[in-house]
Design a protein around this motif. Structure first.
Motif, PDB file in Angstrom:
ATOM      1  N   HIS A  92      12.439  -5.014   4.491  1.00 10.01           N
ATOM      2  CA  HIS A  92      11.973  -6.139   5.277  1.00 10.01           C
ATOM      3  C   HIS A  92      10.568  -6.463   4.780  1.00 10.01           C
ATOM      4  N   GLY A  93      10.509  -6.989   3.582  1.00  9.51           N
ATOM      5  CA  GLY A  93       9.232  -7.069   2.888  1.00  9.51           C
ATOM      6  C   GLY A  93       8.571  -8.403   2.999  1.00  9.51           C
ATOM      7  N   HIS A  94       7.941  -8.786   1.940  1.00  7.13           N
ATOM      8  CA  HIS A  94       7.052  -9.919   1.956  1.00  7.13           C
ATOM      9  C   HIS A  94       7.538 -11.006   1.002  1.00  7.13           C
ATOM     10  N   ASP A  95       8.871 -11.145   0.844  1.00  4.01           N
ATOM     11  CA  ASP A  95       9.387 -12.111  -0.104  1.00  4.01           C
ATOM     12  C   ASP A  95       9.909 -13.361   0.578  1.00  4.01           C
ATOM     13  N   SER A 150       0.830  -1.212   0.000  1.00  5.08           N
ATOM     14  CA  SER A 150       0.000   0.000   0.000  1.00  5.08           C
ATOM     15  C   SER A 150       0.859   1.255   0.000  1.00  5.08           C
ATOM     16  N   LYS A 151       0.302   2.356  -0.507  1.00  5.56           N
ATOM     17  CA  LYS A 151       0.996   3.643  -0.478  1.00  5.56           C
ATOM     18  C   LYS A 151       0.892   4.240   0.919  1.00  5.56           C
ATOM     19  N   SER A 152       2.012   4.723   1.420  1.00  7.99           N
ATOM     20  CA  SER A 152       2.036   5.303   2.757  1.00  7.99           C
ATOM     21  C   SER A 152       1.318   6.649   2.776  1.00  7.99           C
ATOM     22  N   CYS A 153       0.528   6.883   3.797  1.00  9.60           N
ATOM     23  CA  CYS A 153      -0.182   8.157   3.945  1.00  9.60           C
ATOM     24  C   CYS A 153       0.710   9.252   4.502  1.00  9.60           C
ATOM     25  N   PHE A 154       1.886   8.912   4.989  1.00  5.95           N
ATOM     26  CA  PHE A 154       2.785   9.906   5.565  1.00  5.95           C
ATOM     27  C   PHE A 154       3.883  10.316   4.588  1.00  5.95           C
ATOM     28  N   ASP A 155       3.811   9.846   3.353  1.00  8.17           N
ATOM     29  CA  ASP A 155       4.751  10.264   2.330  1.00  8.17           C
ATOM     30  C   ASP A 155       4.224  11.531   1.668  1.00  8.17           C
ATOM     31  N   ASP A 156       5.058  12.547   1.583  1.00 11.61           N
ATOM     32  CA  ASP A 156       4.625  13.839   1.051  1.00 11.61           C
ATOM     33  C   ASP A 156       4.166  13.738  -0.406  1.00 11.61           C
ATOM     34  N   ASP A 157       4.829  12.881  -1.190  1.00 16.27           N
ATOM     35  CA  ASP A 157       4.486  12.749  -2.601  1.00 16.27           C
ATOM     36  C   ASP A 157       3.377  11.735  -2.841  1.00 16.27           C
ATOM     37  N   GLY A 158       3.098  10.893  -1.866  1.00 17.27           N
ATOM     38  CA  GLY A 158       2.066   9.886  -2.020  1.00 17.27           C
ATOM     39  C   GLY A 158       2.431   8.752  -2.952  1.00 17.27           C
ATOM     40  N   THR A 159       3.726   8.562  -3.204  1.00 18.44           N
ATOM     41  CA  THR A 159       4.175   7.500  -4.117  1.00 18.44           C
ATOM     42  C   THR A 159       4.943   6.401  -3.402  1.00 18.44           C
ATOM     43  N   GLU A 160       5.371   6.646  -2.185  1.00 19.03           N
ATOM     44  CA  GLU A 160       6.210   5.693  -1.463  1.00 19.03           C
ATOM     45  C   GLU A 160       5.350   4.602  -0.825  1.00 19.03           C
ATOM     46  N   THR A 161       5.756   3.361  -1.008  1.00 22.13           N
ATOM     47  CA  THR A 161       5.026   2.254  -0.402  1.00 22.13           C
ATOM     48  C   THR A 161       5.384   2.120   1.076  1.00 22.13           C
ATOM     49  N   VAL A 162       4.547   1.417   1.797  1.00 22.04           N
ATOM     50  CA  VAL A 162       4.820   1.156   3.208  1.00 22.04           C
ATOM     51  C   VAL A 162       6.117   0.381   3.365  1.00 22.04           C
ATOM     52  N   ALA A 163       6.334  -0.599   2.475  1.00 19.47           N
ATOM     53  CA  ALA A 163       7.545  -1.419   2.556  1.00 19.47           C
ATOM     54  C   ALA A 163       8.802  -0.570   2.436  1.00 19.47           C
ATOM     55  N   ARG A 164       8.788   0.419   1.522  1.00 20.16           N
ATOM     56  CA  ARG A 164       9.975   1.259   1.359  1.00 20.16           C
ATOM     57  C   ARG A 164      10.109   2.269   2.487  1.00 20.16           C
ATOM     58  N   ARG A 165       9.014   2.868   2.922  1.00 19.37           N
ATOM     59  CA  ARG A 165       9.105   3.885   3.958  1.00 19.37           C
ATOM     60  C   ARG A 165       9.595   3.293   5.279  1.00 19.37           C
ATOM     61  N   TYR A 166       9.134   2.110   5.590  1.00 19.68           N
ATOM     62  CA  TYR A 166       9.494   1.493   6.867  1.00 19.68           C
ATOM     63  C   TYR A 166      10.417   0.290   6.653  1.00 19.68           C
ATOM     64  N   GLN A 167      11.337   0.428   5.709  1.00 19.76           N
ATOM     65  CA  GLN A 167      12.213  -0.683   5.371  1.00 19.76           C
ATOM     66  C   GLN A 167      13.149  -1.048   6.523  1.00 19.76           C
ATOM     67  N   ASN A 168      13.430  -0.123   7.420  1.00 23.72           N
ATOM     68  CA  ASN A 168      14.276  -0.426   8.567  1.00 23.72           C
ATOM     69  C   ASN A 168      13.478  -0.709   9.833  1.00 23.72           C
ATOM     70  N   ILE A 196      10.267  -2.441   9.957  1.00 30.33           N
ATOM     71  CA  ILE A 196       9.422  -3.639   9.940  1.00 30.33           C
ATOM     72  C   ILE A 196      10.299  -4.864   9.704  1.00 30.33           C
ATOM     73  N   GLY A 197      10.391  -5.717  10.700  1.00 35.45           N
ATOM     74  CA  GLY A 197      11.212  -6.916  10.586  1.00 35.45           C
ATOM     75  C   GLY A 197      10.415  -8.119  10.139  1.00 35.45           C
ATOM     76  N   TRP A 198       9.713  -7.984   9.030  1.00 33.94           N
ATOM     77  CA  TRP A 198       8.859  -9.052   8.521  1.00 33.94           C
ATOM     78  C   TRP A 198       9.667  -9.971   7.610  1.00 33.94           C
ATOM     79  N   ASP A 199       9.595 -11.287   7.853  1.00 28.04           N
ATOM     80  CA  ASP A 199      10.350 -12.248   7.062  1.00 28.04           C
ATOM     81  C   ASP A 199       9.475 -13.080   6.137  1.00 28.04           C
ATOM     82  N   GLY A 200       8.217 -12.713   6.030  1.00 20.82           N
ATOM     83  CA  GLY A 200       7.299 -13.434   5.172  1.00 20.82           C
ATOM     84  C   GLY A 200       6.331 -14.321   5.932  1.00 20.82           C
ATOM     85  N   THR A 201       6.700 -14.679   7.155  1.00 20.43           N
ATOM     86  CA  THR A 201       5.823 -15.529   7.972  1.00 20.43           C
ATOM     87  C   THR A 201       5.579 -14.965   9.359  1.00 20.43           C
ATOM     88  N   SER A 202       6.532 -14.213   9.880  1.00 19.10           N
ATOM     89  CA  SER A 202       6.381 -13.672  11.232  1.00 19.10           C
ATOM     90  C   SER A 202       7.144 -12.362  11.352  1.00 19.10           C
TER      91      SER A 202
END
Length: 516
Positions: free
Chosen positions: A506-509, A375-393, A395-401
């Protein structure tokens, strides 16, 4: 009793060349300690000492030819270009005559000892290492944020900042070590120390100037073209490799862009080995349980709001529109869980989701994380940045937990491009350490993890030009080119040294966070 025979050749009777051609080999055999049991034989002729020593040096230099050829071919393998390998090899050895000119002409040091010739081996090793660091940073730049690819100047600026400071520090410490030889009373050792220090300094200057220029030429004319280096295109590439890399990053993201072989090896083979629980036990790596329960989420949100609104932190956390600049993914995760999307950004930013049941059931995370991260982050000024990119450091998501959760806050004093005095950096460091203690009392008892502080711009790492003991629990990263200094408060679930770049996803791959 030992009989010692000393044979003294008179330089007035025999020429140096005649002695060397007709007697030297025979006398070497006679002077061998194993030749006679009761007689030691020595020969002396002061006029041939210089030629004998020179012959030894030349012989050793021929033996070292293999190591130089190995360096040349390894430069080719690492850079992927015969052009860059040749320029790198040239600048390494070109530092010798330049250093000799400075040593003899500028500093007017008349004594140039034979020992000085060993500097060529030192600069071959250190010079090749500097080239590897520079070219690796250049290759790594295409896996980072698209903002680094506005143009070639912006990209090389990122490479310069990433490599320049590190190589300058290592070169300075090496030069200082060689200059310590000035305390010895031996002229040959003093001469060697001064000359070696000059060589290291000149090599650094050539890497940051000559080799950097070669990289720009390689980027414009050779990269991606002649793999064997046999062709010499006369025109520049259009579109440039920087434009191509930017489009790939914008389209696929950093996690889908193929990296170098070493990175792939550690990402796939090594991290795959470490991921297995039994292997971690064998390696002595133990994990704690990180529980992302409802109460943990509530406490993390409270901590975020405290950083944003508490007046006690206005001098510590950068302020925008009266609120602290804090990266808190819990806010958007809560809104997504309540509504199923982030389409209504006013609802997200104003906190309308707080009136609903927003806490996420940990068992439901695998069902919603893919959509949330895309999803596109609501806190990005341009409205183009995804949640995964904005919070890449964060969110410690490994695909399962969720392996860990993090909150980042931008420092009001320290910025990505600043070089503050040690006292200023240490003051900020101590304040963030104190903040982590507060976070630990609030969060850790509910999330059952330890809270640690990390510096995404390595300001704390270079505070005294050394890595501090606390860094063994840190995620050492480098921030985007235009981003401010950020600090993560991590609810960490594993005691692992995480080394990397800001730009990890730290995405969903299905990969572990430390794989990126």
């Amino acid at each position: 009793m030992m009989l010692v025979v000393v044979i003294n050749f008179s330089p007035f009777l025999l020429s140096n060349r005649y002695i060397i051609d007709n007697y030297l080999d025979e006398m070497d055999v006679e002077a061998d300690v194993d030749k006679h049991a009761a007689i030691n034989t020595y020969y002396l002729m002061t006029s041939i000492i210089g030629e004998v020593i020179l012959g030894v040096v030349v012989q050793d230099a021929l033996l070292a030819l293999f190591s130089f050829l190995f360096i040349l071919f390894w430069l080719r393998i690492n850079t992927g270009s015969w052009f860059l390998a040749a320029i790198g090899f040239f600048e390494i050895f070109f530092s010798i005559p330049i250093s000799w000119f400075i040593f003899s002409v500028v500093f007017r040091i008349d004594y140039f000892g034979t020992l000085n010739s060993l500097a060529i081996f030192i600069v071959a090793a250190i010079g090749a290492d500097d080239i590897f660091i520079f070219i690796d940073a250049y290759k790594l730049s295409k896996l980072r944020d698209p903002e680094n690819f506005v143009d070639m100047e912006t990209r090389m600026s990122w490479v310069y900042r990433r490599t320049g400071t590190a190589m300058a520090i290592t070169s300075a410490t090496t030069c200082s070590a060689f200059l310590c030889t000035l305390i010895t009373p031996l002229p040959s050792i003093q001469s060697f120390g001064i000359f070696a220090a000059i060589v290291i300094l000149i090599d650094y200057a050539l890497v940051m100037s000559l080799f950097c220029t070669a990289v720009v030429i390689y980027h414009d004319r050779f990269e991606g073209r002649a793999r064997l280096g046999c062709c010499c295109p006369c025109d520049t590439m259009s579109p440039s490799n920087t434009d191509i890399a930017r489009k790939e990053l914008e389209e696929f993201g950093a996690e889908d862009v193929e990296g170098d072989r070493v990175s792939r090896f550690f990402r796939n083979q090594v991290s795959g080995f470490v991921k297995k629980r039994l292997n971690r036990i064998v390696m002595g790596v133990f994990e704690e349980t990180f529980d992302f329960n409802a109460q943990c989420q509530t406490e993390l949100l409270s901590f975020c709001e405290m950083l944003k609104t508490d007046p006690n932190y206005r001098d510590l956390v950068k302020q925008t529109n009266g609120l602290g600049v804090v990266y808190c993914f819990i806010e958007e995760l809560a809104a997504y869980n309540a509504r199923g999307n982030l389409d209504d950004c006013d609802y997200v930013r104003r906190g309308g989701w707080k009136q609903e049941k927003w806490q996420v059931d940990p068992t439901n995370l695998p069902n919603i994380m893919d959509g949330f991260l895309q999803s596109k982050s609501c806190f990005d000024d341009d409205g183009t940045e995804t949640v995964a990119r904005r919070y890449q450091n964060e969110i410690g998501w490994d695909g399962t937990s969720l392996k860990y959760a993090a909150v980042s806050a931008e420092s009001k004093v320290l910025t990505a491009l600043s070089r503050e005095p040690e006292a200023t950096t240490r003051r900020e460091y101590e304040q963030f350490i104190a903040l982590s203690d507060i976070a630990n009392t609030i969060v850790s008892k509910h999330c059952t993890g330890n809270v640690v502080v990390t510096d995404l711009n390595e300001k704390f790492v270079f505070m005294n030009n050394q890595v501090y003991p606390w860094c063994r629990y840190c995620l050492l990263c480098s921030a985007d080119q235009y981003a401010g200094l950020s600090h993560c408060i991590l609810c960490q679930s594993e005691y692992l040294l995480r080394l990397g770049q800001r730009g990890w996803n730290h995405g969903h791959d299905g990969m572990e966070p430390w794989q990126y």
